[in-house]
Design a protein around this motif. Structure first.
Motif, PDB file in Angstrom:
ATOM      1  N   ARG A 127      57.780  41.304  34.683  1.00 19.62           N
ATOM      2  CA  ARG A 127      59.169  41.542  34.296  1.00 19.62           C
ATOM      3  C   ARG A 127      60.169  41.150  35.384  1.00 19.62           C
ATOM      4  N   ARG A 128      59.838  41.425  36.637  1.00 19.41           N
ATOM      5  CA  ARG A 128      60.803  41.199  37.720  1.00 19.41           C
ATOM      6  C   ARG A 128      60.693  39.830  38.375  1.00 19.41           C
ATOM      7  N   LYS A 129      59.569  39.177  38.180  1.00 15.51           N
ATOM      8  CA  LYS A 129      59.387  37.892  38.868  1.00 15.51           C
ATOM      9  C   LYS A 129      59.072  36.749  37.906  1.00 15.51           C
ATOM     10  N   LEU A 130      57.885  36.775  37.299  1.00 14.19           N
ATOM     11  CA  LEU A 130      57.442  35.630  36.506  1.00 14.19           C
ATOM     12  C   LEU A 130      58.381  35.353  35.336  1.00 14.19           C
ATOM     13  N   TYR A 131      58.737  36.377  34.581  1.00 22.01           N
ATOM     14  CA  TYR A 131      59.573  36.163  33.397  1.00 22.01           C
ATOM     15  C   TYR A 131      61.024  35.840  33.728  1.00 22.01           C
ATOM     16  N   THR A 132      61.405  35.956  34.980  1.00 25.00           N
ATOM     17  CA  THR A 132      62.776  35.581  35.367  1.00 25.00           C
ATOM     18  C   THR A 132      62.886  34.099  35.709  1.00 25.00           C
ATOM     19  N   LEU A 133      61.745  33.421  35.800  1.00 29.20           N
ATOM     20  CA  LEU A 133      61.772  31.999  36.152  1.00 29.20           C
ATOM     21  C   LEU A 133      62.248  31.171  34.965  1.00 29.20           C
ATOM     22  N   PRO A 134      63.180  30.282  35.214  1.00 29.66           N
ATOM     23  CA  PRO A 134      63.647  29.426  34.111  1.00 29.66           C
ATOM     24  C   PRO A 134      62.560  28.438  33.688  1.00 29.66           C
ATOM     25  N   GLY A 135      62.498  28.198  32.388  1.00 31.31           N
ATOM     26  CA  GLY A 135      61.582  27.185  31.875  1.00 31.31           C
ATOM     27  C   GLY A 135      60.266  27.712  31.368  1.00 31.31           C
ATOM     28  N   LEU A 136      59.970  29.002  31.573  1.00 29.50           N
ATOM     29  CA  LEU A 136      58.704  29.549  31.102  1.00 29.50           C
ATOM     30  C   LEU A 136      58.772  29.776  29.590  1.00 29.50           C
ATOM     31  N   ARG A 137      57.825  29.200  28.882  1.00 26.35           N
ATOM     32  CA  ARG A 137      57.784  29.362  27.431  1.00 26.35           C
ATOM     33  C   ARG A 137      56.768  30.403  26.994  1.00 26.35           C
ATOM     34  N   HIS A 138      55.575  30.382  27.612  1.00 35.18           N
ATOM     35  CA  HIS A 138      54.486  31.241  27.151  1.00 35.18           C
ATOM     36  C   HIS A 138      53.560  31.521  28.325  1.00 35.18           C
ATOM     37  N   SER A 139      52.979  32.718  28.322  1.00 31.61           N
ATOM     38  CA  SER A 139      51.941  33.029  29.302  1.00 31.61           C
ATOM     39  C   SER A 139      50.828  33.823  28.631  1.00 31.61           C
ATOM     40  N   ARG A 140      49.661  33.716  29.208  1.00 30.60           N
ATOM     41  CA  ARG A 140      48.496  34.472  28.740  1.00 30.60           C
ATOM     42  C   ARG A 140      47.772  34.970  29.978  1.00 30.60           C
ATOM     43  N   SER A 141      47.442  36.251  30.001  1.00 29.82           N
ATOM     44  CA  SER A 141      46.881  36.872  31.198  1.00 29.82           C
ATOM     45  C   SER A 141      45.497  37.430  30.960  1.00 29.82           C
ATOM     46  N   THR A 142      44.698  37.420  32.015  1.00 29.59           N
ATOM     47  CA  THR A 142      43.367  37.989  31.993  1.00 29.59           C
ATOM     48  C   THR A 142      43.128  38.724  33.307  1.00 29.59           C
ATOM     49  N   PHE A 143      42.777  40.004  33.222  1.00 31.35           N
ATOM     50  CA  PHE A 143      42.419  40.756  34.429  1.00 31.35           C
ATOM     51  C   PHE A 143      40.997  40.381  34.840  1.00 31.35           C
ATOM     52  N   VAL A 144      40.806  40.170  36.129  1.00 32.97           N
ATOM     53  CA  VAL A 144      39.488  39.863  36.680  1.00 32.97           C
ATOM     54  C   VAL A 144      38.718  41.168  36.807  1.00 32.97           C
ATOM     55  N   LEU A 145      37.500  41.212  36.265  1.00 33.29           N
ATOM     56  CA  LEU A 145      36.668  42.407  36.377  1.00 33.29           C
ATOM     57  C   LEU A 145      35.956  42.466  37.726  1.00 33.29           C
ATOM     58  N   ARG A 146      35.433  41.315  38.144  1.00 34.04           N
ATOM     59  CA  ARG A 146      34.690  41.258  39.399  1.00 34.04           C
ATOM     60  C   ARG A 146      34.652  39.819  39.876  1.00 34.04           C
ATOM     61  N   CYS A 147      34.780  39.632  41.157  1.00 36.39           N
ATOM     62  CA  CYS A 147      34.669  38.287  41.745  1.00 36.39           C
ATOM     63  C   CYS A 147      33.200  38.014  42.036  1.00 36.39           C
ATOM     64  N   LEU A 148      32.675  36.937  41.468  1.00 35.12           N
ATOM     65  CA  LEU A 148      31.273  36.583  41.673  1.00 35.12           C
ATOM     66  C   LEU A 148      31.072  35.644  42.853  1.00 35.12           C
ATOM     67  N   LYS A 149      32.106  34.867  43.148  1.00 32.99           N
ATOM     68  CA  LYS A 149      32.046  33.957  44.300  1.00 32.99           C
ATOM     69  C   LYS A 149      33.476  33.685  44.744  1.00 32.99           C
ATOM     70  N   ARG A 150      33.679  33.700  46.051  1.00 28.55           N
ATOM     71  CA  ARG A 150      34.987  33.382  46.602  1.00 28.55           C
ATOM     72  C   ARG A 150      34.769  32.501  47.814  1.00 28.55           C
ATOM     73  N   SER A 151      35.419  31.370  47.813  1.00 29.99           N
ATOM     74  CA  SER A 151      35.307  30.436  48.924  1.00 29.99           C
ATOM     75  C   SER A 151      36.657  29.777  49.134  1.00 29.99           C
ATOM     76  N   VAL A 152      37.007  29.570  50.379  1.00 37.63           N
ATOM     77  CA  VAL A 152      38.292  28.922  50.658  1.00 37.63           C
ATOM     78  C   VAL A 152      38.140  27.443  50.967  1.00 37.63           C
ATOM     79  N   SER A 153      36.903  26.983  51.073  1.00 32.71           N
ATOM     80  CA  SER A 153      36.693  25.544  51.285  1.00 32.71           C
ATOM     81  C   SER A 153      35.311  25.135  50.789  1.00 32.71           C
TER      82      SER A 153
END
Length: 156
Positions: A127-153
């Protein structure tokens, strides 16, 4: 010049060790990869200058910092011109909750990874950030249950 073609097995060992511990001392790194300190340092510096090593960072525990939840958001913009993409991308880059943002092909224009404190924190982000951006038409969200792998490189 294609620096990747010049990377040998010693360089790859250096990169693998740095990937595990970016704070390793040059002396300890040199010992682990079978070099003396000076050639090890030179190889690292050459890979830094060539852009193979882009930088060094620290991984923070988002849960211990009060942002235990990760949400993946797919975003579609109203228009697909350069100015809209540029402004939207710059705005995302300024939001501390945004961990990663990718411009995509396919059904959605962006994939955004955000760190939030539960559904209430996510609602505030929307409400305070993403939806205030001009040009956004639609969004779809998914909460992550658990991270199975995380790598930065990648693994060299």
């Amino acid at each position: 010049m294609d620096f990747a073609a010049e990377i040998d097995e010693i360089d790859r060992r250096i990169l693998r060790e740095l990937r595990v511990d970016g704070r390793i001392s040059n002396t300890h790194l040199a010992d682990k990869v079978g070099l003396s300190a000076s050639p090890c340092w030179t190889r690292m510096r050459n890979m830094e200058q060539a852009g193979v090593i882009e930088g060094y960072t620290v991984l923070l525990n988002q849960k211990l910092l009060g942002l235990p939840d990760t949400v993946m958001i797919e975003v579609t913009l109203e228009r697909h011109d350069d100015d809209t993409f540029e402004r939207f991308g710059q705005a995302l880059a300024q939001m501390p909750e945004v961990l990663e943002a990718y411009l995509l092909t396919g059904e959605y224009d962006y994939l955004i990874k955000v760190a939030v404190a539960g559904t209430e924190g996510y609602e505030q982000f929307l409400r305070r950030k993403l939806y205030t951006l001009p040009g956004l038409r639609h969004s779809r969200s998914t909460f992550v249950l658990r991270c199975l792998k995380r790598s930065v490189s990648v693994v060299p």
